[in-house]
Write a protein that holds these residues in place. Sequence first.
Motif, PDB file in Angstrom:
ATOM      1  N   ALA A 217      16.389   2.485   8.397  1.00  0.00           N
ATOM      2  CA  ALA A 217      16.219   1.663   9.547  1.00  0.00           C
ATOM      3  C   ALA A 217      18.589   1.989   9.746  1.00  0.00           C
ATOM      4  O   ALA A 217      19.078   1.653   8.533  1.00  0.00           O
ATOM      5  N   LEU A 218      18.468   1.076  11.011  1.00  0.00           N
ATOM      6  CA  LEU A 218      20.109   1.179  11.620  1.00  0.00           C
ATOM      7  C   LEU A 218      20.324  -0.404  11.452  1.00  0.00           C
ATOM      8  O   LEU A 218      19.202  -0.413  12.671  1.00  0.00           O
ATOM      9  N   GLY A 219      20.632  -1.135  10.130  1.00  0.00           N
ATOM     10  CA  GLY A 219      20.832  -3.221  10.405  1.00  0.00           C
ATOM     11  C   GLY A 219      22.256  -2.839  11.269  1.00  0.00           C
ATOM     12  O   GLY A 219      23.057  -1.408  10.938  1.00  0.00           O
ATOM     13  N   LYS A 245      11.976  12.181   8.490  1.00  0.00           N
ATOM     14  CA  LYS A 245      11.815  10.669   8.342  1.00  0.00           C
ATOM     15  C   LYS A 245      11.823   9.650   9.591  1.00  0.00           C
ATOM     16  O   LYS A 245      12.544  10.232  10.711  1.00  0.00           O
ATOM     17  N   PRO A 246      11.084   8.439   9.666  1.00  0.00           N
ATOM     18  CA  PRO A 246      10.965   7.908  10.957  1.00  0.00           C
ATOM     19  C   PRO A 246      12.585   6.655  11.082  1.00  0.00           C
ATOM     20  O   PRO A 246      12.942   6.882  10.061  1.00  0.00           O
ATOM     21  N   ARG A 247      12.946   6.540  11.886  1.00  0.00           N
ATOM     22  CA  ARG A 247      14.240   5.707  12.117  1.00  0.00           C
ATOM     23  C   ARG A 247      14.781   5.050  13.034  1.00  0.00           C
ATOM     24  O   ARG A 247      13.484   5.035  14.193  1.00  0.00           O
ATOM     25  N   TYR A 248      14.342   3.277  12.659  1.00  0.00           N
ATOM     26  CA  TYR A 248      14.371   3.267  13.234  1.00  0.00           C
ATOM     27  C   TYR A 248      15.948   1.936  13.285  1.00  0.00           C
ATOM     28  O   TYR A 248      16.188   1.478  12.718  1.00  0.00           O
ATOM     29  N   LEU A 249      16.131   1.676  14.631  1.00  0.00           N
ATOM     30  CA  LEU A 249      16.917   0.654  15.109  1.00  0.00           C
ATOM     31  C   LEU A 249      16.478  -1.236  15.323  1.00  0.00           C
ATOM     32  O   LEU A 249      16.096  -1.288  15.731  1.00  0.00           O
ATOM     33  N   MET A 250      17.250  -1.983  14.649  1.00  0.00           N
ATOM     34  CA  MET A 250      16.237  -3.245  14.227  1.00  0.00           C
ATOM     35  C   MET A 250      17.229  -4.382  14.863  1.00  0.00           C
ATOM     36  O   MET A 250      18.007  -4.077  15.463  1.00  0.00           O
ATOM     37  N   GLY A 251      16.024  -5.074  15.595  1.00  0.00           N
ATOM     38  CA  GLY A 251      16.428  -6.254  16.383  1.00  0.00           C
ATOM     39  C   GLY A 251      17.139  -5.926  17.812  1.00  0.00           C
ATOM     40  O   GLY A 251      17.593  -6.737  18.386  1.00  0.00           O
TER      41      GLY A 251
END
Length: 373
Positions: A217-219, A245-251
């Motif tokens: 994730a990118l937090g 791998k999956p990449r997740y941008l948080m919020g």
Amino acid sequence: MMFELLHTNDGARAGKLHLAHSIVPTPVFMPVGTQACVKGLDATDLGEILQAKLILANTYHTYLRPGAAIMKEFGGVHNFSGFNASFLSDSGGFQAFSLGANVKKTDSGVWFSSHIDGSKHLFTPESVLDMQYALNSDIMMVLDDLIALPATQERLALSVETTTKWAKRSIAYHKEQKDLGKASTNHLFGIVQGGVSEQFRTQSALELRELDFDGYALGGLAVGESAEEMYATIAHTTPLLPESKPRYLMGVGTPENLIEAIHRGVDMFDCVMPCRNARNGTLFTHFGKLNIKNSCYKNDPAPIDPACACYTCTRYSRAYLHHLNKAQELTYHRLATLHNLSYYLELMRAAREAIMHDKWLEFRAEFYAKRQA
């Protein structure tokens, strides 16, 4: 395989997450179910009407109530809530960050005072995973050191150092559980920190990559920086992460934010914006935002969005939504939330279709052209 990357087109990615409770096409937007529910909606709304495959549950809030014991008694958040597709749970780190003066970060974890009764609690890298095991989350997030921006070089360095240290403890503890025959369906994501600094983002991404998380994730974005700084940081960081791998941008965030992040290689999103804005009278359409409180909608027979085929738009007029909002009827919250979430989920489905057919750039251009019109 947990993540299957099916196709890329001009930097945008389309894939599938294979989880215990559902197969999730990506790009995906996750409705936020803070208290093990999405405000105003039930499991039927989410599963049958919206056909959501993955929603977010909040570790901080479910830890305080109903608590881990009740979640274990029900076998996890799926049985407890009645939503039988997949859950991602955050670590509670953002909530600790947002409590401000009621939080004290130490080397071992985060001390905080409950917003409910003022009681003191400690979140450690291990304890937040224990709560997420109780939730039986399909995807779990590590505890990280989130900071507001702008920040000093010293604070950025400490954030990256602490995040990596806690990430190592998290993945070691997760491996211990797996060695004991537990947590076989609970996948663990690391969180890249570093503000808008290319130096610190690189350091954080490479350190976490060595730990071989199930996803990344990118937090620490959308916390005070400009949109341009956020987009530059995403563009710099995603190539540093494993392609497989999956990449997740948080919020994050607005429809424009999602389109630009997909363009830069992000697969997963969550944000309270569509639900919160719906409750406050702001509705998303293909042609921009609409404030249903405006008196011009009092007699308007049109649907919220003529280009939308959602549950609300195919049944109700702007005039009716305007009336429900003015009358403060609870029905308004459900119908408005269904529309806004449908818009976000359909945006992801259409983006995925465009990527799969090598039409991403055309789709992105059309998205902005409709707004300008």
